[in-house]
Design a protein around this motif. Structure first.
Motif, PDB file in Angstrom:
ATOM      1  N   MET A   1      21.654   5.307  -5.529  1.00  0.00           N
ATOM      2  CA  MET A   1      20.322   5.816  -5.255  1.00  0.00           C
ATOM      3  C   MET A   1      19.663   4.911  -4.217  1.00  0.00           C
ATOM      4  O   MET A   1      19.716   3.694  -4.292  1.00  0.00           O
ATOM      5  N   SER A   2      19.029   5.502  -3.233  1.00  0.00           N
ATOM      6  CA  SER A   2      18.406   4.717  -2.170  1.00  0.00           C
ATOM      7  C   SER A   2      17.049   4.173  -2.633  1.00  0.00           C
ATOM      8  O   SER A   2      16.409   4.716  -3.520  1.00  0.00           O
ATOM      9  N   THR A   3      16.646   3.096  -1.992  1.00  0.00           N
ATOM     10  CA  THR A   3      15.357   2.489  -2.293  1.00  0.00           C
ATOM     11  C   THR A   3      14.263   3.331  -1.652  1.00  0.00           C
ATOM     12  O   THR A   3      14.370   3.715  -0.487  1.00  0.00           O
ATOM     13  N   PRO A   4      13.200   3.633  -2.378  1.00  0.00           N
ATOM     14  CA  PRO A   4      12.101   4.401  -1.781  1.00  0.00           C
ATOM     15  C   PRO A   4      11.502   3.647  -0.603  1.00  0.00           C
ATOM     16  O   PRO A   4      11.426   2.436  -0.607  1.00  0.00           O
ATOM     17  N   ARG A   5      11.097   4.398   0.397  1.00  0.00           N
ATOM     18  CA  ARG A   5      10.464   3.775   1.561  1.00  0.00           C
ATOM     19  C   ARG A   5       9.134   3.146   1.204  1.00  0.00           C
ATOM     20  O   ARG A   5       8.748   2.143   1.745  1.00  0.00           O
ATOM     21  N   VAL A   6       8.424   3.783   0.306  1.00  0.00           N
ATOM     22  CA  VAL A   6       7.125   3.267  -0.138  1.00  0.00           C
ATOM     23  C   VAL A   6       7.196   3.186  -1.661  1.00  0.00           C
ATOM     24  O   VAL A   6       6.987   4.174  -2.347  1.00  0.00           O
ATOM     25  N   PRO A   7       7.532   2.001  -2.183  1.00  0.00           N
ATOM     26  CA  PRO A   7       7.628   1.886  -3.636  1.00  0.00           C
ATOM     27  C   PRO A   7       6.268   2.010  -4.310  1.00  0.00           C
ATOM     28  O   PRO A   7       5.258   1.548  -3.788  1.00  0.00           O
ATOM     29  N   ALA A   8       6.274   2.638  -5.463  1.00  0.00           N
ATOM     30  CA  ALA A   8       5.043   2.772  -6.237  1.00  0.00           C
ATOM     31  C   ALA A   8       4.596   1.395  -6.726  1.00  0.00           C
ATOM     32  O   ALA A   8       5.433   0.602  -7.153  1.00  0.00           O
ATOM     33  N   PRO A   9       3.313   1.127  -6.645  1.00  0.00           N
ATOM     34  CA  PRO A   9       2.828  -0.180  -7.114  1.00  0.00           C
ATOM     35  C   PRO A   9       2.858  -0.247  -8.639  1.00  0.00           C
ATOM     36  O   PRO A   9       2.712   0.766  -9.318  1.00  0.00           O
ATOM     37  N   GLU A  10       3.055  -1.437  -9.147  1.00  0.00           N
ATOM     38  CA  GLU A  10       2.911  -1.648 -10.588  1.00  0.00           C
ATOM     39  C   GLU A  10       1.437  -1.939 -10.833  1.00  0.00           C
ATOM     40  O   GLU A  10       0.874  -2.863 -10.246  1.00  0.00           O
ATOM     41  N   ILE A  11       0.832  -1.111 -11.656  1.00  0.00           N
ATOM     42  CA  ILE A  11      -0.605  -1.237 -11.895  1.00  0.00           C
ATOM     43  C   ILE A  11      -0.828  -1.834 -13.277  1.00  0.00           C
ATOM     44  O   ILE A  11      -0.398  -1.269 -14.279  1.00  0.00           O
ATOM     45  N   GLY A  32       2.030  14.740 -14.820  1.00  0.00           N
ATOM     46  CA  GLY A  32       3.199  14.464 -15.636  1.00  0.00           C
ATOM     47  C   GLY A  32       4.429  13.949 -14.912  1.00  0.00           C
ATOM     48  O   GLY A  32       5.528  14.012 -15.453  1.00  0.00           O
ATOM     49  N   LEU A  33       4.240  13.465 -13.701  1.00  0.00           N
ATOM     50  CA  LEU A  33       5.356  12.918 -12.932  1.00  0.00           C
ATOM     51  C   LEU A  33       4.985  11.516 -12.460  1.00  0.00           C
ATOM     52  O   LEU A  33       3.814  11.223 -12.228  1.00  0.00           O
ATOM     53  N   PRO A  34       5.995  10.654 -12.289  1.00  0.00           N
ATOM     54  CA  PRO A  34       5.689   9.291 -11.835  1.00  0.00           C
ATOM     55  C   PRO A  34       5.187   9.279 -10.401  1.00  0.00           C
ATOM     56  O   PRO A  34       5.500  10.174  -9.598  1.00  0.00           O
ATOM     57  N   MET A  35       4.433   8.273 -10.057  1.00  0.00           N
ATOM     58  CA  MET A  35       3.892   8.158  -8.699  1.00  0.00           C
ATOM     59  C   MET A  35       4.994   8.155  -7.652  1.00  0.00           C
ATOM     60  O   MET A  35       4.800   8.667  -6.551  1.00  0.00           O
ATOM     61  N   GLN A  36       6.143   7.595  -7.989  1.00  0.00           N
ATOM     62  CA  GLN A  36       7.209   7.538  -6.999  1.00  0.00           C
ATOM     63  C   GLN A  36       7.574   8.926  -6.489  1.00  0.00           C
ATOM     64  O   GLN A  36       7.880   9.103  -5.311  1.00  0.00           O
ATOM     65  N   HIS A  37       7.509   9.931  -7.349  1.00  0.00           N
ATOM     66  CA  HIS A  37       7.789  11.316  -6.949  1.00  0.00           C
ATOM     67  C   HIS A  37       6.859  11.751  -5.816  1.00  0.00           C
ATOM     68  O   HIS A  37       7.305  12.263  -4.786  1.00  0.00           O
ATOM     69  N   TRP A  38       5.571  11.526  -6.010  1.00  0.00           N
ATOM     70  CA  TRP A  38       4.569  11.958  -5.021  1.00  0.00           C
ATOM     71  C   TRP A  38       4.643  11.119  -3.746  1.00  0.00           C
ATOM     72  O   TRP A  38       4.513  11.648  -2.636  1.00  0.00           O
ATOM     73  N   LEU A  39       4.865   9.820  -3.898  1.00  0.00           N
ATOM     74  CA  LEU A  39       4.970   8.944  -2.728  1.00  0.00           C
ATOM     75  C   LEU A  39       6.178   9.315  -1.879  1.00  0.00           C
ATOM     76  O   LEU A  39       6.099   9.312  -0.643  1.00  0.00           O
ATOM     77  N   VAL A  74      -1.409  10.424   0.246  1.00  0.00           N
ATOM     78  CA  VAL A  74      -1.094  10.357   1.668  1.00  0.00           C
ATOM     79  C   VAL A  74      -1.696   9.099   2.301  1.00  0.00           C
ATOM     80  O   VAL A  74      -1.034   8.407   3.082  1.00  0.00           O
ATOM     81  N   ALA A  75      -2.936   8.791   1.957  1.00  0.00           N
ATOM     82  CA  ALA A  75      -3.577   7.592   2.518  1.00  0.00           C
ATOM     83  C   ALA A  75      -2.812   6.330   2.126  1.00  0.00           C
ATOM     84  O   ALA A  75      -2.599   5.442   2.958  1.00  0.00           O
ATOM     85  N   TYR A  76      -2.374   6.248   0.887  1.00  0.00           N
ATOM     86  CA  TYR A  76      -1.617   5.081   0.425  1.00  0.00           C
ATOM     87  C   TYR A  76      -0.297   4.964   1.194  1.00  0.00           C
ATOM     88  O   TYR A  76       0.054   3.892   1.685  1.00  0.00           O
ATOM     89  N   VAL A  77       0.422   6.085   1.307  1.00  0.00           N
ATOM     90  CA  VAL A  77       1.715   6.055   1.995  1.00  0.00           C
ATOM     91  C   VAL A  77       1.531   5.683   3.469  1.00  0.00           C
ATOM     92  O   VAL A  77       2.272   4.854   3.992  1.00  0.00           O
ATOM     93  N   LYS A  78       0.538   6.271   4.123  1.00  0.00           N
ATOM     94  CA  LYS A  78       0.299   5.944   5.531  1.00  0.00           C
ATOM     95  C   LYS A  78       0.016   4.449   5.721  1.00  0.00           C
ATOM     96  O   LYS A  78       0.537   3.823   6.638  1.00  0.00           O
ATOM     97  N   ALA A  79      -0.800   3.893   4.854  1.00  0.00           N
ATOM     98  CA  ALA A  79      -1.131   2.466   4.951  1.00  0.00           C
ATOM     99  C   ALA A  79       0.106   1.602   4.741  1.00  0.00           C
ATOM    100  O   ALA A  79       0.313   0.605   5.456  1.00  0.00           O
ATOM    101  N   GLU A  80       0.938   1.966   3.792  1.00  0.00           N
ATOM    102  CA  GLU A  80       2.146   1.187   3.503  1.00  0.00           C
ATOM    103  C   GLU A  80       3.169   1.306   4.640  1.00  0.00           C
ATOM    104  O   GLU A  80       3.831   0.327   4.975  1.00  0.00           O
ATOM    105  N   LEU A  81       3.303   2.489   5.201  1.00  0.00           N
ATOM    106  CA  LEU A  81       4.242   2.666   6.325  1.00  0.00           C
ATOM    107  C   LEU A  81       3.789   1.904   7.560  1.00  0.00           C
ATOM    108  O   LEU A  81       4.607   1.462   8.359  1.00  0.00           O
ATOM    109  N   ALA A  82       2.474   1.762   7.719  1.00  0.00           N
ATOM    110  CA  ALA A  82       1.931   1.063   8.890  1.00  0.00           C
ATOM    111  C   ALA A  82       1.992  -0.454   8.727  1.00  0.00           C
ATOM    112  O   ALA A  82       1.896  -1.177   9.723  1.00  0.00           O
ATOM    113  N   ALA A  83       2.130  -0.927   7.501  1.00  0.00           N
ATOM    114  CA  ALA A  83       2.126  -2.373   7.239  1.00  0.00           C
ATOM    115  C   ALA A  83       3.385  -3.064   7.744  1.00  0.00           C
ATOM    116  O   ALA A  83       4.398  -2.530   7.932  1.00  0.00           O
TER     117      ALA A  83
END
Length: 83
Positions: A1-11, A32-39, A74-83
């Motif tokens: 399994m590949s590593t997600p490009r934008v890993p979900a944060p541990e909150i 009902g789905l983990p954040m990683q799915h949406w990210l 989307v805002a979270y993913v965009k910020a993480e991809l730009a970092a």
């Protein structure tokens, strides 16, 4: 399994996250789905060249997210991809 490009944060439930991540506990509970799915969905679409609003619209129409939740993802993913 590949590593997600934008890993979900541990909150840490003891601390309220700020910014888009503040929506993540509610998103997981509501849909009902983990954040990683949406990210992953957002990262795939943004990496393919879709605009912010096109990805928000996709999450809303194809996946049933509310506008605020979709925008936060989307805002979270965009910020993480730009970092």
């Amino acid at each position: 399994m590949s590593t997600p490009r934008v890993p979900a944060p541990e909150i840490d439930p003891a601390y309220k996250p700020k910014g888009p991540a503040s929506y993540f506990p509610s998103i997981e509970k509501t849909y009902g789905l983990p954040m990683q799915h949406w990210l992953d969905i957002a990262a795939d679409q943004l990496s393919a060249g879709a605009s912010h609003m096109a990805v928000v619209d996709s999450l809303k129409t194809e996946h049933g997210l509310g506008h605020g939740h979709a925008n936060a993802v989307v805002a979270y993913v965009k910020a993480e991809l730009a970092a």
